[in-house]
Scaffold this motif. Structure first.
Motif, PDB file in Angstrom:
ATOM      1  N   ARG A  96       0.827  -1.212   0.000  1.00  0.00           N
ATOM      2  CA  ARG A  96       0.000   0.000   0.000  1.00  0.00           C
ATOM      3  C   ARG A  96       0.859   1.259   0.000  1.00  0.00           C
ATOM      4  N   ARG A  97       1.934   1.255   0.770  1.00  0.00           N
ATOM      5  CA  ARG A  97       2.806   2.435   0.815  1.00  0.00           C
ATOM      6  C   ARG A  97       3.350   2.758  -0.569  1.00  0.00           C
ATOM      7  N   VAL A 142       3.270   6.035  -5.701  1.00  0.00           N
ATOM      8  CA  VAL A 142       3.115   6.104  -7.153  1.00  0.00           C
ATOM      9  C   VAL A 142       1.944   7.001  -7.516  1.00  0.00           C
ATOM     10  N   LEU A 143       0.826   6.864  -6.806  1.00  0.00           N
ATOM     11  CA  LEU A 143      -0.342   7.701  -7.077  1.00  0.00           C
ATOM     12  C   LEU A 143      -0.035   9.172  -6.847  1.00  0.00           C
ATOM     13  N   PRO A 167      -6.297  16.008 -10.377  1.00  0.00           N
ATOM     14  CA  PRO A 167      -6.416  14.699  -9.725  1.00  0.00           C
ATOM     15  C   PRO A 167      -5.696  14.641  -8.382  1.00  0.00           C
ATOM     16  N   GLU A 168      -6.396  14.018  -7.414  1.00  0.00           N
ATOM     17  CA  GLU A 168      -5.826  13.800  -6.091  1.00  0.00           C
ATOM     18  C   GLU A 168      -5.935  12.318  -5.760  1.00  0.00           C
ATOM     19  N   ALA A 169      -4.914  11.790  -5.141  1.00  0.00           N
ATOM     20  CA  ALA A 169      -4.868  10.360  -4.868  1.00  0.00           C
ATOM     21  C   ALA A 169      -6.054   9.901  -4.034  1.00  0.00           C
ATOM     22  N   ALA A 170      -6.374  10.624  -2.974  1.00  0.00           N
ATOM     23  CA  ALA A 170      -7.451  10.201  -2.081  1.00  0.00           C
ATOM     24  C   ALA A 170      -8.786  10.181  -2.810  1.00  0.00           C
ATOM     25  N   GLN A 171      -9.047  11.203  -3.643  1.00  0.00           N
ATOM     26  CA  GLN A 171     -10.298  11.263  -4.379  1.00  0.00           C
ATOM     27  C   GLN A 171     -10.410  10.135  -5.396  1.00  0.00           C
TER      28      GLN A 171
END
Length: 333
Positions: free
Chosen positions: A181-182, A187-188, A301-305
């Motif tokens: 996951r890390r 990467v995201l 773009p945002e990783a969490a979204q």
């Protein structure tokens, strides 16, 4: 000479000079060679012949502007630097003196910073230097220093290898060999910061709990390992496949945002995972549901979204009957 003083003049015998000064050069008053020390003769090679003129043998590097041995002594006193015009192009340092009784010139030379290369090129040994010369001691020190440097370089390479291995281990899921996951988060974040176009697939295994409950955790681990192999086979080197926990996986498809392409990739993965997996004399069966989202559906773009949208798409796929892929447009941006 005064009658009451002893005569200190000593006849310069070539053999004696060669023994005590193996790098000597004796010149007549006009600068023509009379004798060469044996080591200097090896440096000059075929040019070490009686009668050779100093300026034909050497290029004077210091003092500046000097050409003949007379120029050297007049401008530098008794210290100078030379380079042979032919033979071994080694830098030489020297002391020189004009003998008072007949004007002959005696030069005693030594290697400067080119000592190591000269010893290597000429295969010199301790016997080629005067007993008082520290050349070989310097060579031993240089070799010891080189050995220490090599060992330190090897140690640094080993430490760097250990650091890289530790970082790789910290980014890898030990069971499947995929990223963890890390690593997926990093990467995201990098791709989002670069405003790169990519597809994000969030995958969950269907019926995985039943495999654990009926066949045991070893079978469950085997299924996860098999899914990891399938993902590696279906993706390119630049893509990222990660196990983010349990039976959940994230796939980041770099540089591909076309909905049909992403859908096709997801369906290939689902088809492979749906095949029976032989575990010993038993068979494990699972399927996969995949939610798909595109970075281009967000202005910023945002990783969490993106992850949140992919999670919604995944549950839409499960509600639609499992074993399928659903693409949703992000609501962000």
């Amino acid at each position: 000479m005064h009658a009451d003083r002893p005569d200190h003049r000593i006849a310069l015998d070539s053999a004696v000079l060669s023994h005590f000064m193996p790098m000597h050069l004796l010149l007549d008053a006009e600068g023509r060679a009379l004798s060469f020390g044996p080591t200097l003769a090896r440096v000059l090679r075929g040019d070490a012949v009686p009668g050779a003129r100093f300026e034909d043998l050497f290029e004077v590097r210091a003092p500046g502007g000097a050409v003949t041995v007379g120029d050297v002594l007049a401008r530098a006193g008794n210290r100078f630097r030379l380079v042979p015009r032919k033979g071994v192009r080694a830098g030489l340092r020297g002391l020189g003196l004009r003998l008072p009784e007949d004007g002959r010139v005696l030069l005693n030379l030594s290697f400067g910073i080119d000592l190591i290369s000269a010893v290597r090129d000429l295969a010199l040994t301790d016997a080629d230097f005067a007993a008082t010369d520290l050349a070989m001691e310097l060579l031993y020190l240089a070799e010891a220093n080189a050995a220490v440097t090599r060992e330190l370089r090897g140690l640094n390479l080993r430490l760097e290898g250990a650091r890289v291995a530790a970082e790789e281990e910290a980014m890898t899921d030990p069971l499947t060999g995929l990223r963890n996951r890390r690593a997926a988060d990093l990467v995201l974040e990098r791709l989002c910061a670069a405003r790169a176009g990519f597809g994000l697939l969030h995958m969950d295994l269907d019926y995985f709990k039943a495999v654990n409950d009926t066949l045991g955790h070893a079978a469950g681990d085997f299924v996860l390992e098999t899914v990891g192999r399938i993902l590696r086979e279906q993706l390119r080197a630049e893509d990222c496949a990660a196990r983010i926990g349990g039976d959940e996986f994230v796939v980041i498809v770099v540089g591909r945002s076309d909905p049909k392409t992403l859908q096709a990739i997801a369906e290939r993965i689902i088809a492979r995972i749906s095949l029976p997996m032989a575990f010993g004399d038993q068979t494990a069966r699972v399927s996969a549901s995949i939610g798909i989202v595109r970075s281009l559906d967000m202005a910023a773009p945002e990783a969490a979204q993106l992850l949140a949208t992919a999670d919604r798409a995944l549950y839409a796929a499960k509600r639609a009957g499992r074993g399928r892929a659903v693409l949703l447009a992000s609501r962000g941006g």
